[in-house]
Structures are given as C-alpha cells and as structure tokens.
Design a protein around this motif. Sequence first.
Motif, PDB file in Angstrom:
ATOM      1  N   TYR A 213     -17.461 -18.950  53.057  1.00 54.96           N
ATOM      2  CA  TYR A 213     -18.935 -18.525  53.047  1.00 54.96           C
ATOM      3  C   TYR A 213     -19.455 -18.427  54.562  1.00 54.96           C
ATOM      4  O   TYR A 213     -19.127 -19.305  55.285  1.00 54.96           O
ATOM      5  N   THR A 262      -8.961  -9.505  48.434  1.00 51.78           N
ATOM      6  CA  THR A 262      -9.467 -10.836  48.154  1.00 51.78           C
ATOM      7  C   THR A 262      -9.523 -10.872  46.533  1.00 51.78           C
ATOM      8  O   THR A 262      -9.890 -11.572  45.769  1.00 51.78           O
ATOM      9  N   ILE A 263      -8.536  -9.955  45.784  1.00 51.75           N
ATOM     10  CA  ILE A 263      -8.922  -9.890  44.454  1.00 51.75           C
ATOM     11  C   ILE A 263      -7.320 -10.913  44.083  1.00 51.75           C
ATOM     12  O   ILE A 263      -7.648 -11.761  43.218  1.00 51.75           O
ATOM     13  N   THR A 328      -1.636 -13.232  41.058  1.00 51.32           N
ATOM     14  CA  THR A 328      -2.446 -13.878  42.068  1.00 51.32           C
ATOM     15  C   THR A 328      -1.631 -14.645  43.064  1.00 51.32           C
ATOM     16  O   THR A 328      -0.957 -15.730  42.450  1.00 51.32           O
TER      17      THR A 328
ATOM     18  N   TYR B 268     -18.256  -4.483  38.673  1.00 50.98           N
ATOM     19  CA  TYR B 268     -17.984  -6.037  39.024  1.00 50.98           C
ATOM     20  C   TYR B 268     -19.181  -6.947  38.940  1.00 50.98           C
ATOM     21  O   TYR B 268     -20.092  -6.277  39.453  1.00 50.98           O
ATOM     22  N   GLU B 272     -21.002 -16.412  42.593  1.00 53.47           N
ATOM     23  CA  GLU B 272     -20.796 -17.266  43.891  1.00 53.47           C
ATOM     24  C   GLU B 272     -21.789 -18.343  44.104  1.00 53.47           C
ATOM     25  O   GLU B 272     -22.714 -17.744  44.551  1.00 53.47           O
ATOM     26  N   VAL B 321     -13.932 -11.060  38.508  1.00 50.44           N
ATOM     27  CA  VAL B 321     -12.850 -10.780  39.615  1.00 50.44           C
ATOM     28  C   VAL B 321     -11.530 -11.613  39.186  1.00 50.44           C
ATOM     29  O   VAL B 321     -10.329 -11.033  39.159  1.00 50.44           O
ATOM     30  N   GLU B 322     -11.803 -12.812  38.929  1.00 52.60           N
ATOM     31  CA  GLU B 322     -10.551 -13.500  38.456  1.00 52.60           C
ATOM     32  C   GLU B 322     -10.001 -13.502  37.256  1.00 52.60           C
ATOM     33  O   GLU B 322      -8.567 -13.393  37.257  1.00 52.60           O
TER      34      GLU B 322
END
Lengths: 333, 333
Positions: A213, A262-263, A328, B268, B272, B321-322
Amino acid sequence: GYLFLMDNKRLDQDVVKTFISEGRAEIVQESSISEMGYITKPKKDEKELLNLSDIDGALLGYNCGIIEPDRICAYYESELRKMGVSFFYNTEVKNLRFEPQTRLNYPGEPFLWQKMEMRNLETSNGTFRAETTIVCADMWTNVLLNSAGIDSHVRGKKRQVFRITGEPASRLMSHTMRPEQTVMPFTIFPSYGIVMRPEPGSSSVWISVADDYNRPFEEEDDPKPEPEFYENSLFPVIRSYLPQFSSCRVSSMWAGHYSYNTIDRTHYVFKEGNLIVATGSSGSGIMKADAIGRVVSSLYSGRKKTTLYDGSSIQTGDLGVEERHVSTEHMVI
Amino acid sequence: GYLFLMDNKRLDQDVVKTFISEGRAEIVQESSISEMGYITKPKKDEKELLNLSDIDGALLGYNCGIIEPDRICAYYESELRKMGVSFFYNTEVKNLRFEPQTRLNYPGEPFLWQKMEMRNLETSNGTFRAETTIVCADMWTNVLLNSAGIDSHVRGKKRQVFRITGEPASRLMSHTMRPEQTVMPFTIFPSYGIVMRPEPGSSSVWISVADDYNRPFEEEDDPKPEPEFYENSLFPVIRSYLPQFSSCRVSSMWAGHYSYNTIDRTHYVFKEGNLIVATGSSGSGIMKADAIGRVVSSLYSGRKKTTLYDGSSIQTGDLGVEERHVSTEHMVI
C-alpha cells in the motif's frame, strides 16, 4: 537455506506440513532462534504498536540460498560472446513503434490498413534492424511497449535494499544452522515479509521488504533509496526482534524496480507480430530465467511444447496471454 | 440490429452458425447490401493496397441496437437523487493514498507497520470522508490507484469518433433492414473492425475503430481527435465500400478513452481494505453496468453470490483477481 520465522498460527499451515513431509524443510525450535540472538517474544507495547507476530519457531528450507546476480550474468555474457553475440551497454532504446511492412513514403504511416511490423530499433547508439525483436527489459518493458500500443501486463514498483553493518550484524551473519552452511540463512521475519540476506563479503546483512500500500506503481529513471523508510518503517520492527541492531548503521543502500505481474506473479511470454515479449518476473527474474529463455526460444521457433532444464515439458502457450495456464506464484519476497 | 459485413470465410465461422441456430441473427444476402449502396467487391488495386475483404454477405443480429448514454445516466441520476444520493460534478479527486487507521502525528505516516485504510478523499471541492470508497472512474482508475500502490489491471487507450454528414450518409442512415427498425443498423465493416453508427438526430453516421498497434496506452487529460486519422486511416477504407461518401464531410469529432482489461476484456471488481474497485469495462461499460453494480453491492455487503437482473447468479469473486473465473469477451467494438 531460507529461514521463515513464524508464529504458531503460521507454523500450523498446511503448506508448512507439506514442505516437511516432502523432505524439503525442517522445523527449527524457538530456542535455536533465541540462540541466534533474536527476541522471540517482543515486548507487549512494541507488539501492540507495531502489530508484531511472535516467533514461535521457524521453517528452514534446504534447497534455497543466495546467488550473486553479477556472476551469473558475467558467465552468460562470456558464453554468449563465444557464440557470436554482441552486447551494447549504455545504449538506451527509444520507445517502440510498429512500422509499415511496405513503406509508401507518405507522412504519418503506418496507417490502419498497412501491414505492420517491428523493424528498426532507434537507440542512443544508432538504429538496429532485426527480423525479430525480443523485449526482456524488465520493468522498462511497460514503458517501451506502451507507445506501440501493446499491454506488457506488468507494472514497475520501487524496491529498496539497506545494508546494515556493525558487530551485531556480523555476528548474526556468521551464525550457521546446518553443517553445509557458511553463513546465516536468508531470513524472513514473521511480520510484514521483511527479509534479511547475509552478505559475507562485507560481514553485513541486507534488509528489504516488498511494501504494498502507498508504494506507487511507477517507473523512475533513477529510483532513490529512502533512508527514512528504513528508519521509520523497517528499523522499529527489526529492533523489536534484534535490539542489538541499534548499534548497527546503514552502510549502503540502493533502489531498483520489480516488474510485477500482480495477477499470478509469473512471467508473461508472448508474441505480437515479429516481437517477442518476456516480462513479469515479479522478483524471480534470475530463478526463472532458464525456463523463460527456453519458452522464448520455443516461441521464436514455433514449437508448441517447451522442454525445461529437468526434462519436463510445458505448453509454450501456457505463459502467454490467450491460452495462459499457470498457477499463482506465492513465493514472492 | 447489428450488421456484420463479412466475406465468405467469416460467414462460414461456427459462431455465425450458432447465432443463427439460436434464432438470434439472420444472414443477409450480398444483393441486399448492394441495395444499401455498398460496393461489395472493392476494386482490385484498392483491395490490394488497403488489404480489404470482400462483402459476400452479412450477419444481422436481432437484439442489438444503439442507446443514448446521456439519457441512461440522466435516468439513474434522477432515481438516485430520490434515494438521497448527492452528486458532485466538476470535482477532481486527487490521487488516492492509504492513511493510518490510528494516527500518531509523526511525519511520514503511515509506516509499514501501521494498519491502513482509505479514509479521506482529497478533491478540488474539499475533503470527503467515507467508510467505504468505491472507485469506478473508468480509465482514471489506473491513475488514481497507482499512487496507492494498487494495480487496477486496466490501461487507457484513446478512442475517436468522427461524425460524417452529407446526403449519402443521410440516405444510408435511413435505410432500414427490418420492419421494426427506424434507421440503418449499427454496422461493422469487413475490414479492421471499423464501425458505423446511425445518429438519427443529425441524419449523420458516426465512424470509429478500435485501432491497436501504435495507439499508445496512456491517459491524457484532454484527448484530441485526429482529423488526419480519419483522412488517412479510416476514409480510404470507407470510400472503397461507399464511394459516395467522398461528398460527405466530417461535421464533428471527439475523443475519449476506453479502459482496457487486455486479458479477458471483462470488468474487474475487487476489494482492497475498505476500497472497492470496479473497472475494466473495455468498451462495454453501459451494457454491463447493471451486472457490475450488483457485484459491487455484493462485495460491499459480503455476499458470496450475486443475483443478476435475469435471476441467474454468479459467484461474486468470479470478477475479482484471486478467484477470477470469467470467459473472454470477444464482442469488443
């Protein structure tokens, strides 16, 4: 080795048990961690203020270690020179643009209806012409490809390393845990994924973290390390576990970028016309370079399967965009 | 309707047969296309120079049409105002940054070890404070989130629309193909995905294309349409099929951005901390807005399943995303 300092909750994870049952790691008792000089139970007020985890033990991975990037690169460079490859250092490539396959000499081409290809590479060292261009420019891939209208699927994020020098760092650095070791293992703190790497040559340790962050996604020409980041964000946590480090000093520091996918945090290797892009190392650039090089070679040669170093094979398209098929990467440190 | 002008090769695709067998489209004969004023077989020299496809026929989709974005937005705005929602126009949001949950009033916070949240939104119209912030700022999502260190997974790319006015455009625009139509169908040319939309109010057509190579990924504050792009890239192709358009003129033009998810071209929607991000419309922002709004609502309320307008349900995480689980959107025009 890699030493993951953990609280009981993490030690109890399935992934820890799997590593042990596969014979790839062992549990280290809290007492052995204490012997290295760690405070395994930080003081209550520090723990609350800094949101720290206890060190109830650790996982020590066997087939892990540190490498010298410079030496690996130097080896490959010398091998490649023998094979006739030329290297151009200090040569900046300008942003990439597609050109018309057949030039009409009309201002503004290529137009929508012209067949395009990547042909001439403008650099600070003149123009290079290639049948195929392979872009493996790490986080600069993003910048280079944006102008060509191609999404690199990666983002650059600054990463910093602080070298900590002093008697306590030197003592910890030379603390081995297994007979085959000559220095302390690469160590992952139980909080915030802060990592500590031995640097035998200088009797120092390197400290770093992949902060998330508020660490902007951006590409800087000359990223600067931030001493106040060490002082305010890293040192308070380090000191809670290693109070003796208060007498150490930051003897050097530097900054660079990770190029993040970032995926799934694994490379992208894909072809766009006569351009091949290999990017998205997400911090595992050297560790995966052998495999990625083989995938690039397959893509160039049109082979649908790629045989990896250990003889196993994957579909070349597995690392692409359209037919992507990867799991991942969880081991990003 | 949507009218896809195609050569025989495309007409022979499985997807065309599927649409027809499902009763969602019909084949239009080449002769009907000619009657509208199209040259279905471009001249040999133009065809070679511009790499054009013939028009051997077309697929006419039934449940397709054009909408007025302004009217849809105005409707939702008025409904939302009734529900007590306030709107702030001409209010620029500064780049987003996480703040410490508990402020220590020490310069430089939040530090790595502080719990962070998105709390105060700095804008040109003062500071807004929210429990949860939902970012659905289309291509600006990328810019807004970069500073917070969050990857939006989207890239902005300029898109341009040219309004073509003149007697031939007016005549084509009023050519209907089915009894329920009042104007020509939204038309997709057989080459380069150039599209043409009727604008009944001005008796004109809009012409646009989603160009790819050399159209940079970038976010511009004030993107400008490029008359030379119409003249050099679009008009030569249009003229080959509609030579009568030579007497038309560009009566207006404008430019904006698409926010592209270049991987599967679908939104998407993810969370967060106390930030919810809905982005990646890839050109289908309005068409998918109802579904995306429902997914955002589920994410906010913690519902794992989302019920869509037609009563069907999806996993809320499918668009994240995950645990992403979507098929690729092929209908991007």
